[in-house]
Design a protein around this motif. Structure first.
Motif, PDB file in Angstrom:
ATOM      1  N   PHE A 236       0.850  -1.199   0.000  1.00  0.00           N
ATOM      2  CA  PHE A 236       0.000   0.000   0.000  1.00  0.00           C
ATOM      3  C   PHE A 236       0.885   1.249   0.000  1.00  0.00           C
ATOM      4  N   MET A 238       3.611   1.590  -1.331  1.00  0.00           N
ATOM      5  CA  MET A 238       4.198   1.760  -2.657  1.00  0.00           C
ATOM      6  C   MET A 238       3.121   2.051  -3.702  1.00  0.00           C
ATOM      7  N   GLY A 239       1.874   2.237  -3.251  1.00  0.00           N
ATOM      8  CA  GLY A 239       0.814   2.671  -4.162  1.00  0.00           C
ATOM      9  C   GLY A 239       0.091   1.558  -4.900  1.00  0.00           C
ATOM     10  N   PHE A 240       0.168   0.313  -4.385  1.00  0.00           N
ATOM     11  CA  PHE A 240      -0.470  -0.803  -5.077  1.00  0.00           C
ATOM     12  C   PHE A 240      -1.935  -0.950  -4.660  1.00  0.00           C
TER      13      PHE A 240
ATOM     14  N   THR B 349       0.776   5.685  -8.523  1.00  0.00           N
ATOM     15  CA  THR B 349      -0.583   5.152  -8.418  1.00  0.00           C
ATOM     16  C   THR B 349      -1.045   5.289  -6.977  1.00  0.00           C
ATOM     17  N   VAL B 350      -2.339   5.076  -6.774  1.00  0.00           N
ATOM     18  CA  VAL B 350      -2.919   5.229  -5.440  1.00  0.00           C
ATOM     19  C   VAL B 350      -3.301   3.850  -4.898  1.00  0.00           C
ATOM     20  N   ALA B 351      -2.926   3.598  -3.663  1.00  0.00           N
ATOM     21  CA  ALA B 351      -3.222   2.301  -3.057  1.00  0.00           C
ATOM     22  C   ALA B 351      -4.722   2.132  -2.832  1.00  0.00           C
TER      23      ALA B 351
END
Lengths: 481, 546
Positions: A236, A238-240, B349-351
């Protein structure tokens, strides 16, 4: 030094005399002797009193013995019941005759001739009678002449008595001289005491902090789940985004969509759990078929041969979560995509400490314009570092659905370089049929391996058939690595 | 997996370098070192590189990788004049035949062993257990060309390898060890594949066993190779790999004419690839010349073709090259994985947490707050635990494994509660009270959904405890529910309730039936609950399907 109320009361009771028997103190303190001994022992640990323990043996009458107290031994009672002579028949009528006649003859008090009993005149009391007389007088006697005979006859029995003599020490006396607060101690603070302000003057009972507390067990998330959540947090960060999906997959999604040839050994029943169920192929499956047969519109030759739709419809327990990744990409074909999944996967393996038929796999994908092999290695380095594996190196690997493929290894103290997972860039044969135009970086790892390393497990089964004690004793926070 | 034995002395002679250099560097072309022994090293190579399944193949690759000999290895094929015919009757049995003559082999015990091992590895990786390809190696000088590959009656007899007496092919399938191992590949055919010479002597009964007649020994000077199978491409791959490995060892290759076709064809395949595509995929800045140089180290023929392309000659033994990216991987390997400058991409990107795990996290929060410990039981179970012990009928739509590996794991769980009961048994010797919960996948009719369950065992566990826990779990998950008397036989009558949401039963709670306790060998009352999480508001639709 804080004394308990009872210790204080003991010092006060001792005060005037300085030395007293526990029995006497018990009377003064209106309690039992045993309690006094307990208080005295506590106070003695603090050096306020000395306790002198004296063990003595004494003899007390048995039930039979008590029956003769004040009356004399049976032979004396019977002897005194007649004058000089008596016919034996009459003597036997006496209630104690049975015991007494034998003893009278044994002691030589009487003779028997022609059925007539005659006193011998030598009937002075022996040491046993003297001892019994003292017993009658005092209720108990010390050991002495004649006592052994009475024990043998079961008239008296030994009793061990422990006497405690308590004496105040100079330190105790000093404390006493300063005056002691003898008010009753309070265990629980009440609402009334708090509201009224009474708490200010309350002597609250003090607790011994050296004593261990009662063991409490909190509700807990499973240690393995905590590790999984830690990994999810890293991703999360790392933006996943997170993916989830069914554990039953058609062979189409589990194998064919990933360009795994239909005659690949992994697709045999030795390695994969097959189910009798079938699932219809998705729309557009023909593009996957073409890819297998001749490489579709890419530079690939494909595998050749004829692709079987029937084989693709067979359901399996997913052997990896990569099938979810490709389904996710098929529905999200526009860049950028960064997604991960942690889920259970299945291999047809006999269960032993390091092999299970089901275990968790972590899988991540990154799809974007221009992402490349260097970026894949960059992701792996970052992810493993965040999981606590600072040293990472890479070797060429092989996976049917990635090209290039890489095997990451992490350095673990005491174990050296450990292979941990696999990674690569999805082959065009995998991505092209779903209209995915940009490279897809993908990596996966069996996280039960990580759990073994991080939780120090020797047997993977502990994760799934957990010992309650193990969960209770595994700290929620394991400390910084 | 293919584990190849590499004897140091032979390998050093073929490679022209020392053993330590090879051991150090071989993992970087794609291999796992299994064991390092005094006189050899055992190395596992990947299933897509059968050309590395012999010391000769490894030496060829390592010479390039280490810069000792680069570029395309060239193999010359001279005609042998030998012909082979294929019986059309084999079309539906085993139609493909590949062949070659290999002369001037110099065999000792070790190299025979190595050749047999290459054959076995190819049977596994390329031949898929001999079905797709089977390989036969014969002493050419014991037989007389031309050869015929025929569909033979099943009662034809000959002396098979390792036997002294003649056996019919049917006998071989039941009596010869290899016959028993591979009978399933041919037993359904009316006729069996057979290779005979001009005098009708038997060379081989593919894919089962060779004849004793053509046994390869240290005295063998010339070899006839036969590869039979069902897939022409795979058959030719096997022929090419064996021929080039023996050529690397010093033998000469001669062509055989099979129904008019000369083979083997050891010529490379040409591919013209894009420099930009390769550079972009790998994240390197590359010129065509640099790329070509890397590829020559991987034993490709490679020359720049203008500025933007490289003309690549793919050696005939590289069956793994299906796509241009397979060539780019070799560029990466030659460049050295250790030399890549790893770099995070700029992709921003956004989690996002999946709702299924958001709900599961909610369950964990409530249940741990109530003092419950989490368990993560297996998803594979059996009828005894899931149904019989629970006094329940099997759930329709229960998935059964076609080939289970143990009696304990035969079905996919449809409920979590029975697995928690099993956990209580496993922890029977541990201090009470024990309160356990689990949240996870269950499957019915191939559809995966999630469920939560909890059990509490101690002398005072009762209906009220179960009801209170079920109530708080539902309330905390924003689930508006009603309760109805339950008929679930796993629970005590009068002490069980169904959780009803929108008229649908989504859960159950109460006191476990004493007969169920006994079935799980438990000695104290158990308060339990189970809840189908698909009822929770915000549960994603549809759930997991295949």
């Amino acid at each position: 030094m804080e004394l308990t109320l009872n210790e204080k009361r003991l010092l006060v009771a001792l005060g005037s005399a300085g030395t007293a028997d526990a029995v006497v103190l018990a009377e003064k303190m209106e309690t039992r002797r045993e309690a006094v001994v307990q208080y005295a022992n506590l106070a003695s640990e603090r050096g306020l009193v000395d306790v002198d323990k004296h063990v003595s043996r004494r003899y007390v009458p048995t039930e039979e013995g008590r029956a003769y107290i004040g009356k004399g031994l049976p032979e004396r009672q019977v002897l005194e019941s007649f004058e000089e002579t008596i016919p034996m028949r009459d003597l036997q009528a006496h209630p104690l005759a049975k015991i007494a006649i034998g003893w009278m003859r044994k002691k030589g008090w009487i003779t028997l001739r022609d059925g007539v009993v005659t006193k011998t005149g030598k009937t002075a009391p022996g040491p046993d009678e003297a001892a019994f007389a003292r017993l009658a007088e005092r209720g108990e006697i010390p050991d002495g002449e004649g006592v052994a005979d009475l024990v043998k006859r079961g008239l008296v029995e030994e009793e061990e008595t422990v006497a405690h003599t308590v004496s105040i020490t100079p330190r105790g006396r000093e404390l006493l001289s300063r005056g002691l607060d003898l008010r009753e101690e309070v265990g629980t603070l009440t609402r009334e005491q708090i509201l009224s302000g009474e708490w200010k003057d309350l002597p609250l009972r003090r607790y011994d902090v050296t004593k261990l507390p009662r063991r409490a067990y909190p509700g807990k998330v499973h240690p393995y789940q905590r590790l999984i959540d830690e990994m999810r947090c890293v991703l999360f960060d790392m933006g996943f985004e997170e993916m989830a999906g069914g554990i039953v997959q058609s062979s189409f999604w589990n194998f064919d969509a990933l360009f795994q040839p239909q005659d690949h050994p992994a697709r045999e029943m030795q390695d994969t759990f097959f189910l009798g169920e079938r699932w219809p192929l998705p729309a557009g499956y023909e593009r996957v078929r073409d890819m297998h047969e001749h490489g579709g519109e890419t530079s690939s030759t494909g595998w050749g041969g004829t692709w079987s739709a029937a084989k693709a419809e067979q359901c399996v327990l997913r052997t990896h979560t990569t099938g979810l990744s490709i389904q996710h990409l098929a529905t999200h074909p526009n860049p950028p995509v960064k997604a991960f999944c942690i889920g259970r996967v299945y291999r047809r393996e006999a269960i032993d400490p390091t092999h299970l038929a089901e275990f968790e796999q972590l899988e991540g994908i990154v799809m974007d314009e221009g992402v490349n092999f260097r970026n894949l290695l960059g992701f792996l380095k970052e992810f493993y570092a965040k999981m606590g594996f600072e040293k990472v190196r890479f070797r060429p690997g092989y996976f049917p659905y990635t090209e290039p493929s890489v095997e990451p290894e992490v350095y673990v103290d005491g174990l050296g370089w450990v292979e941990l997972g696999g990674a690569g860039i999805f082959r065009q044969e995998v991505t092209a049929p779903f209209g995915i135009e940009h490279p897809v970086l993908a990596w996966g790892l069996g996280i039960s391996r990580v759990a073994m390393l991080r939780l120090g497990l020797r047997d993977l089964r502990q994760l799934y058939r957990s010992d309650v004690e193990w969960i209770r004793e595994t700290p929620t926070y394991g400390g910084r690595r | 997996m293919a584990v190849i034995t590499l004897p140091y002395r032979y390998l050093e002679r073929l490679t022209g370098t020392d053993r330590q250099t090879i051991i150090d560097r071989v993992p970087m072309i794609g291999a796992d070192i299994e064991r390092i022994e005094e006189d050899h090293v055992d190395v596992e190579f990947f299933p897509d590189r059968p050309d590395l399944y012999s010391p000769e193949g490894v030496a060829r690759a390592m010479r390039g990788f280490l810069g000792i000999e680069e570029g395309l290895p060239v193999y010359t094929v001279r005609p042998s004049g030998i012909t082979f015919s294929v019986d059309p009757g084999l079309a539906d049995i085993r139609p493909c035949l590949g062949s070659a003559v290999i002369r001037n082999v110099n065999l000792d015990e070790e190299s025979i062993e190595s050749l047999m091992s290459l054959q076995e590895s190819l049977h596994w990786a390329v031949g898929r257990g001999r079905g797709k390809v089977a390989i036969g190696v014969h002493d050419l000088d014991t037989v007389t060309p031309p050869f015929r590959y025929i569909a033979s009656p099943r009662d034809r007899s000959f002396v098979p390898l390792d036997f002294e007496r003649e056996m019919t092919m049917e006998e071989i399938l039941t009596e010869h060890p290899k016959g028993r191992d591979y009978a399933h590949l041919v037993e359904n055919f009316d006729k069996f594949p057979l290779i005979v010479d001009a005098e009708d002597r038997v060379l081989s009964f593919p894919p089962i066993i060779n004849g004793e007649l053509t046994r390869v020994t240290t005295g063998t000077k010339n070899i006839l190779l036969d590869c039979t199978g069902t897939d022409r491409k795979a058959v030719m791959t096997a022929v090419n790999i064996i021929c080039t490995a023996l050529a690397e060892a010093g033998a000469t290759i001669e062509a055989v004419t099979v129904d008019g076709e000369e083979m083997p064809a050891l010529a490379p395949v040409e591919r013209v690839v894009s420099v930009e595509e390769c550079a972009s995929l790998l994240g390197l800045s590359l010129t065509g010349e640099e790329m070509a140089r890397h590829l020559r180290r991987m034993r490709f023929g490679a020359e720049p073709d203008g500025d933007s392309r490289v003309r690549v000659l793919v050696p005939c033994y590289r069956s793994d090259i299906l796509h241009d990216w397979d060539i780019f991987e070799d560029v990466a390997i030659a460049y050295g994985f250790e030399n890549f400058d790893a770099a995070l991409p700029a992709t921003s990107t956004v989690a996002w947490e999946h709702p299924i795990t958001t709900i599961a996290r909610g369950v964990r929060s409530v249940m741990t707050g109530l003092g419950y410990l989490e368990m993560m039981p297996f998803t594979l179970s059996n009828d005894r635990v899931l149904y019989a012990n629970m006094q329940r009928e099997p759930t329709p739509g229960t998935l059964r494994l076609l080939h289970p590996i143990s009696e304990e794991q035969t079905v996919v769980r449809t409920d979590l509660l029975p697995l928690l009961m099993e956990m209580l048994l496993a922890n029977k010797h541990r201090e009470l009270p024990q309160r356990l919960f689990a949240v996870g996948d269950v499957v019915e009719n191939c559809v995966t959904s999630q469920m939560a369950a909890a059990v509490s065992i101690h002398p005072a566990a009762d209906f009220s405890e179960a009801y209170a826990a079920a109530d708080v779990l539902c309330r905390e998950l924003s689930l508006t529910y009603e309760v109805a008397e339950s008929t679930d036989p796993a629970f005590l009558d009068g002490r069980r309730g169904d959780i009803i949401v929108d008229g649908r039963k989504v859960g159950v709670f109460g006191e476990i039936h004493p007969a169920v306790l006994t079935a799980f060998d438990l000695e104290h009352p158990v308060a339990a609950l189970a809840l189908d999480l698909t009822a929770v508001p915000g549960y994603p639709v549809p759930p997991g399907t295949p």
